[in-house]
Design a protein around this motif. Structure first.
Motif, mmCIF file in Angstrom:
data_model
loop_
_atom_site.group_PDB
_atom_site.id
_atom_site.type_symbol
_atom_site.label_atom_id
_atom_site.label_comp_id
_atom_site.label_asym_id
_atom_site.label_seq_id
_atom_site.Cartn_x
_atom_site.Cartn_y
_atom_site.Cartn_z
ATOM 1 N N UNK A 87 22.764 67.471 62.225
ATOM 2 C CA UNK A 87 23.698 66.664 61.448
ATOM 3 C C UNK A 87 23.255 65.202 61.333
ATOM 4 N N UNK A 88 21.934 65.002 61.259
ATOM 5 C CA UNK A 88 21.425 63.653 61.052
ATOM 6 C C UNK A 88 20.983 63.439 59.604
ATOM 7 N N UNK A 89 20.859 64.542 58.883
ATOM 8 C CA UNK A 89 20.486 64.459 57.469
ATOM 9 C C UNK A 89 21.141 65.617 56.734
ATOM 10 N N UNK A 90 21.236 65.457 55.427
ATOM 11 C CA UNK A 90 21.750 66.545 54.591
ATOM 12 C C UNK A 90 20.907 66.612 53.327
ATOM 13 N N UNK A 91 20.919 67.768 52.705
ATOM 14 C CA UNK A 91 20.225 67.960 51.437
ATOM 15 C C UNK A 91 21.258 67.928 50.327
ATOM 16 N N UNK A 92 20.915 67.249 49.247
ATOM 17 C CA UNK A 92 21.822 67.197 48.105
ATOM 18 C C UNK A 92 21.001 67.198 46.821
ATOM 19 N N UNK A 93 21.647 67.547 45.728
ATOM 20 C CA UNK A 93 20.962 67.516 44.436
ATOM 21 C C UNK A 93 20.598 66.082 44.093
ATOM 22 N N UNK A 94 19.414 65.920 43.534
ATOM 23 C CA UNK A 94 18.954 64.604 43.109
ATOM 24 C C UNK A 94 19.657 64.262 41.793
ATOM 25 N N UNK A 95 20.426 63.183 41.734
ATOM 26 C CA UNK A 95 21.150 62.856 40.507
ATOM 27 C C UNK A 95 20.220 62.514 39.337
ATOM 28 N N UNK A 96 18.984 62.131 39.624
ATOM 29 C CA UNK A 96 18.034 61.777 38.573
ATOM 30 C C UNK A 96 17.214 62.967 38.078
ATOM 31 N N UNK A 97 17.186 64.041 38.863
ATOM 32 C CA UNK A 97 16.373 65.203 38.496
ATOM 33 C C UNK A 97 17.015 66.435 39.123
ATOM 34 N N UNK A 98 17.755 67.172 38.343
ATOM 35 C CA UNK A 98 18.515 68.327 38.849
ATOM 36 C C UNK A 98 17.627 69.433 39.410
ATOM 37 N N UNK A 99 16.313 69.381 39.121
ATOM 38 C CA UNK A 99 15.405 70.389 39.663
ATOM 39 C C UNK A 99 15.044 70.102 41.116
ATOM 40 N N UNK A 100 15.287 68.874 41.552
ATOM 41 C CA UNK A 100 14.893 68.467 42.905
ATOM 42 C C UNK A 100 16.112 68.286 43.802
ATOM 43 N N UNK A 101 15.843 68.423 45.082
ATOM 44 C CA UNK A 101 16.843 68.069 46.091
ATOM 45 C C UNK A 101 16.302 66.869 46.836
ATOM 46 N N UNK A 102 17.192 66.094 47.367
ATOM 47 C CA UNK A 102 16.742 64.955 48.161
ATOM 48 C C UNK A 102 17.387 65.010 49.535
#
Length: 162
Positions: A87-102
């Protein structure tokens, strides 16, 4: 040593450089865990690099973190998953590129990253003292070795011997 085991001749030569580097890394990682712990950090040595990149770069793609660390995509994924699991990081959709996660630091991750920033200068001083003690700047040697191998590969160097 087991009296039935014969010594391996090249283990005491420069040919064992890679093996000796791996042994050093093993000792370093084992002792780094204790150093992090006594410094009040909860992260494991394998998590420090990714945490540090994310702290300084902000939310980043897996590819960007891998590039910043010089690690493979697969190894970076493993390291990121350790942070996500804790619980130190999470993955989310990249708002600038929907193909990537950040990858984004959580509040817990950000707090740990801030503690890590306070730890790093102390660790730097410890290594500088150790290198002075042994009379070799191991860090400079590693960086120089890495650059020498980039300039001229080990394969090419071995070919030149024949």
């Amino acid at each position: 040593m087991d009296p039935l085991m014969k010594p391996v001749p090249h283990f005491s030569s420069h040919a064992a450089f890679g093996m000796r580097m791996q042994q050093l890394l093993n000792v370093l990682l084992e002792q780094m865990e204790g150093a992090l712990d006594v410094s009040g950090l909860q992260i494991k040595p394998a998590e420090t690099g990714v945490l540090n990149v994310l702290f300084h770069a902000g939310p980043s793609s897996l590819a960007d973190v891998a590039a910043a660390m010089g690690y493979s995509h697969q190894l970076t994924t493993k390291r990121v998953n350790l942070l996500v699991k804790r619980d130190m990081a999470r993955l989310e959709d990249d708002p600038d590129d929907k193909r990537r996660r950040r990858i984004v630091l959580t509040k817990t991750g950000l707090e740990e990253a801030e503690r890590l920033q306070a730890f790093i200068p102390n660790l730097d001083a410890v290594f500088r003292q150790m290198f002075e003690e042994i009379g070799i700047d191991v860090f400079a040697g590693i960086m120089g070795s890495k650059e020498a191998l980039r300039t001229r590969s080990l394969e090419d160097r071995v070919k030149d011997q024949f």
